[in-house]
Design a protein around this motif. Structure first.
Motif, PDB file in Angstrom:
ATOM      1  N   ALA A 171      -2.110   7.417 -12.543  1.00  0.00           N
ATOM      2  CA  ALA A 171      -2.135   7.862 -11.119  1.00  0.00           C
ATOM      3  C   ALA A 171      -3.911   7.592 -10.587  1.00  0.00           C
ATOM      4  CB  ALA A 171      -1.697   9.247 -10.810  1.00  0.00           C
ATOM      5  N   VAL A 172      -4.755   8.194 -11.333  1.00  0.00           N
ATOM      6  CA  VAL A 172      -5.841   8.163 -11.054  1.00  0.00           C
ATOM      7  C   VAL A 172      -6.539   6.556 -10.679  1.00  0.00           C
ATOM      8  CG1 VAL A 172      -8.365   8.484 -11.788  1.00  0.00           C
ATOM      9  CG2 VAL A 172      -6.675  10.122 -11.982  1.00  0.00           C
ATOM     10  N   ILE A 206       0.960  -1.234  -0.104  1.00  0.00           N
ATOM     11  CA  ILE A 206       0.082  -0.037   0.182  1.00  0.00           C
ATOM     12  C   ILE A 206       0.757   1.456   0.035  1.00  0.00           C
ATOM     13  CG2 ILE A 206      -1.727   1.452   1.372  1.00  0.00           C
ATOM     14  CD1 ILE A 206      -2.985  -1.294   2.059  1.00  0.00           C
ATOM     15  N   LYS A 207       1.856   1.215   0.902  1.00  0.00           N
ATOM     16  CA  LYS A 207       2.843   2.316   0.877  1.00  0.00           C
ATOM     17  C   LYS A 207       3.417   2.578  -0.548  1.00  0.00           C
ATOM     18  CE  LYS A 207       6.726   4.386   3.255  1.00  0.00           C
ATOM     19  NZ  LYS A 207       7.060   5.010   2.108  1.00  0.00           N
ATOM     20  N   GLN A 208       3.958   1.341  -1.082  1.00  0.00           N
ATOM     21  CA  GLN A 208       4.574   1.362  -2.415  1.00  0.00           C
ATOM     22  C   GLN A 208       3.720   1.995  -3.499  1.00  0.00           C
ATOM     23  OE1 GLN A 208       5.927  -2.433  -4.030  1.00  0.00           O
ATOM     24  NE2 GLN A 208       7.319  -1.431  -5.347  1.00  0.00           N
ATOM     25  N   LEU A 209       2.537   1.893  -3.524  1.00  0.00           N
ATOM     26  CA  LEU A 209       1.546   2.262  -4.561  1.00  0.00           C
ATOM     27  C   LEU A 209       1.009   3.877  -4.188  1.00  0.00           C
ATOM     28  CD1 LEU A 209      -1.398  -0.682  -4.814  1.00  0.00           C
ATOM     29  CD2 LEU A 209       0.212   0.147  -6.523  1.00  0.00           C
ATOM     30  N   LEU A 233      -7.532   2.166  -6.922  1.00  0.00           N
ATOM     31  CA  LEU A 233      -7.182   0.650  -6.414  1.00  0.00           C
ATOM     32  C   LEU A 233      -7.052   1.043  -4.994  1.00  0.00           C
ATOM     33  CD1 LEU A 233      -6.388  -2.369  -7.142  1.00  0.00           C
ATOM     34  CD2 LEU A 233      -4.000  -1.432  -7.373  1.00  0.00           C
ATOM     35  N   LEU A 234      -6.200   1.884  -4.360  1.00  0.00           N
ATOM     36  CA  LEU A 234      -5.947   2.278  -2.993  1.00  0.00           C
ATOM     37  C   LEU A 234      -7.359   2.436  -2.328  1.00  0.00           C
ATOM     38  CD1 LEU A 234      -2.574   4.406  -3.216  1.00  0.00           C
ATOM     39  CD2 LEU A 234      -2.896   1.808  -2.324  1.00  0.00           C
ATOM     40  N   LEU A 235      -8.151   3.192  -2.930  1.00  0.00           N
ATOM     41  CA  LEU A 235      -9.399   3.466  -2.197  1.00  0.00           C
ATOM     42  C   LEU A 235     -10.325   2.262  -2.116  1.00  0.00           C
ATOM     43  CD1 LEU A 235     -10.232   7.001  -3.679  1.00  0.00           C
ATOM     44  CD2 LEU A 235      -9.526   6.516  -1.339  1.00  0.00           C
TER      45      LEU A 235
END
Length: 77
Positions: free
Chosen positions: A65-66, A6-9, A71-73
């Motif tokens: 980026a979007v 997650i941090k990497q993303l 994906l993170l959300l």
């Protein structure tokens, strides 16, 4: 996903946005160079192609980026 992934993303999202902004700024400077009058007239076709290429690249980086942010959300839910 693990915390490190997650941090990497998140870092990738920040990098993609920075790169997109830098490319937009660079294309702006190149575009100003085509507009300003010059002493010697040169073929500016390659310069306009470079500006267009940089703009396409910056838009595609912003899109990546979007998608990564979405994906993170989804992962947070």
């Amino acid at each position: 996903m693990t915390d490190s992934q997650i941090k990497q993303l998140k870092d990738k999202v920040d990098d993609y946005r920075r790169f997109a902004f830098i490319l937009i700024a660079l294309s702006g400077f190149l575009m100003i160079g085509t507009v300003l009058p010059k002493q010697a007239v040169m073929s500016q076709g390659w310069l306009l192609a470079a500006v267009g290429g940089l703009l396409v690249l910056s838009v595609s980086l912003h899109g990546v980026a979007v998608k990564t942010q979405q994906l993170l959300l989804k992962e947070d839910d």
